[in-house]
Design a protein around this motif. Structure first.
Motif, PDB file in Angstrom:
ATOM      1  N   SER A  21       0.795  -1.119  -0.051  1.00 33.00           N
ATOM      2  CA  SER A  21       0.151   0.198   0.213  1.00 33.00           C
ATOM      3  C   SER A  21       0.898   1.154   0.187  1.00 33.00           C
ATOM      4  N   ARG A  22       0.800   2.408  -0.834  1.00 30.90           N
ATOM      5  CA  ARG A  22       1.203   3.763  -1.121  1.00 30.90           C
ATOM      6  C   ARG A  22       0.569   4.999   0.315  1.00 30.90           C
ATOM      7  N   THR A  23      -0.059   4.007   1.188  1.00 31.59           N
ATOM      8  CA  THR A  23      -0.945   5.412   1.828  1.00 31.59           C
ATOM      9  C   THR A  23      -1.290   4.304   2.861  1.00 31.59           C
ATOM     10  N   LEU A  24      -1.587   3.303   3.263  1.00 36.49           N
ATOM     11  CA  LEU A  24      -2.423   3.287   4.580  1.00 36.49           C
ATOM     12  C   LEU A  24      -1.408   2.900   4.944  1.00 36.49           C
ATOM     13  N   GLN A  25      -1.737   3.466   6.424  1.00 34.66           N
ATOM     14  CA  GLN A  25      -0.415   3.087   7.979  1.00 34.66           C
ATOM     15  C   GLN A  25      -1.222   2.635   9.130  1.00 34.66           C
ATOM     16  N   LEU A  26      -1.206   1.384   9.230  1.00 37.58           N
ATOM     17  CA  LEU A  26      -2.220   1.048  10.557  1.00 37.58           C
ATOM     18  C   LEU A  26      -1.559   0.214  10.985  1.00 37.58           C
ATOM     19  N   GLN A  27      -1.539   0.672  12.750  1.00 36.29           N
ATOM     20  CA  GLN A  27      -1.009   0.042  13.336  1.00 36.29           C
ATOM     21  C   GLN A  27      -1.008  -0.729  14.208  1.00 36.29           C
ATOM     22  N   PRO A  28      -0.869  -2.094  13.932  1.00 42.76           N
ATOM     23  CA  PRO A  28      -1.513  -3.357  14.320  1.00 42.76           C
ATOM     24  C   PRO A  28      -0.718  -3.622  15.680  1.00 42.76           C
ATOM     25  N   VAL A  29      -0.982  -4.510  16.867  1.00 42.66           N
ATOM     26  CA  VAL A  29      -0.591  -4.485  17.966  1.00 42.66           C
ATOM     27  C   VAL A  29      -0.797  -5.957  17.542  1.00 42.66           C
TER      28      VAL A  29
END
Length: 280
Positions: A11-19
């Motif tokens: 992904s070029r835009t998606l920034q999730l922060q999973p645990v």
């Protein structure tokens, strides 16, 4: 994260922060996982791909239920999975999958999915009346997590370090014994109305409550089921009534006014239970 290979997407835009829940902080053990599923996980890892146990297999192990099957998600494309495993067959047009055969056991491998707005052709993704009718836009693990229905189904068991990657608080929801939709429930149900039945089925199976925002639209959106192909309804009905929680499933279908959308004949002509049996 493993480096990209041809056919792998980031992904070029998606920034999730999973645990990331370490192995010593969760109860899932490789001893509980099918040997064939482990073979596929390690085979994909050895070939340079990401590979995670995902969905119901992880969820059921966390609630101390023996999984019926083990599904795997990967950044390998279906054709690349087939190159890794000679015993692999590709299936599906609406949702392209790889099935790796081990005698009577089949390990289902799905490539990470991305949002439909990334589709370049109608062969990759298409909708009808806001419902998804083709779903073959491939992406990365973050994008795949966003596409899943409930938080407890967006838990990824990572074979590289045996941790569980939790994107939307599914681990906590399991502890609370609640079912919660990812995203806006109304929109997610409209994308795939079968999720209305899936919510009931999972709550009945796991003896979970349905979180308030997730439960609110169910009765109102029941008519969407009238446009779902009977074959899909039949498959979901089998899961509702032949998996050991039929009575609770039926009670919840009534609670959310869904039984009327699963009948072949009008209620005034035939009893509800006879219609359900006829459909199944």
């Amino acid at each position: 994260m493993l480096g990209d290979k041809p056919g792998q997407h980031q992904s070029r835009t998606l920034q999730l922060q999973p645990v990331r829940i370490a192995r010593d902080e969760h109860p899932v053990s490789r001893a509980q996982i099918s040997k064939n599923a482990l073979t596929v996980l390690y085979g994909l890892k050895k070939a340079g791909y990401q590979a995670c146990l995902v969905g119901g297999g992880v969820r059921d192990l966390l609630v101390d239920i023996k999984p019926k099957d083990f599904d795997i998600a990967t950044d390998a494309l279906p054709e690349e999975v087939r190159k890794v495993f000679r015993n692999c067959r590709l299936i599906g047009r609406r949702f392209r999958l790889a099935h790796v055969h081990f005698g009577r056991e089949i390990i289902e491998v799905a490539t990470y999915r991305a949002a439909h707005d990334k589709a370049e052709t109608s062969d990759q993704a298409s909708t009808k009346d806001a419902q998804i009718v083709r779903d073959n836009v491939f992406g990365n693990r973050d994008e795949d997590a966003l596409r899943r229905d409930f938080s407890i189904n967006a838990l990824y068991y990572d074979i590289t370090d045996f941790s569980i990657i939790d994107y939307f608080g599914g681990f906590e929801d399991i502890a609370k014994r609640q079912l919660r939709m990812i995203g806006t429930p109304d929109q997610r149900y409209r994308e795939d109305p079968v999720r209305l039945l899936r919510a009931v089925r999972l709550a009945a199976k796991l003896d979970f409550s349905i979180e308030k925002a997730t439960a609110e639209p169910i009765s109102q959106l029941g008519p969407l089921l009238d446009n779902v192909p009977r074959a899909r309804l039949f498959e979901e009905m089998l899961k509702l009534f032949q998996s050991g929680h039929a009575q609770r499933s039926y009670e919840m279908l009534q609670q959310y006014d869904l039984t009327q959308h699963l009948l072949l004949w009008p209620v005034e002509v035939n009893p509800v239970d006879q219609n359900l049996v006829e459909l199944a």
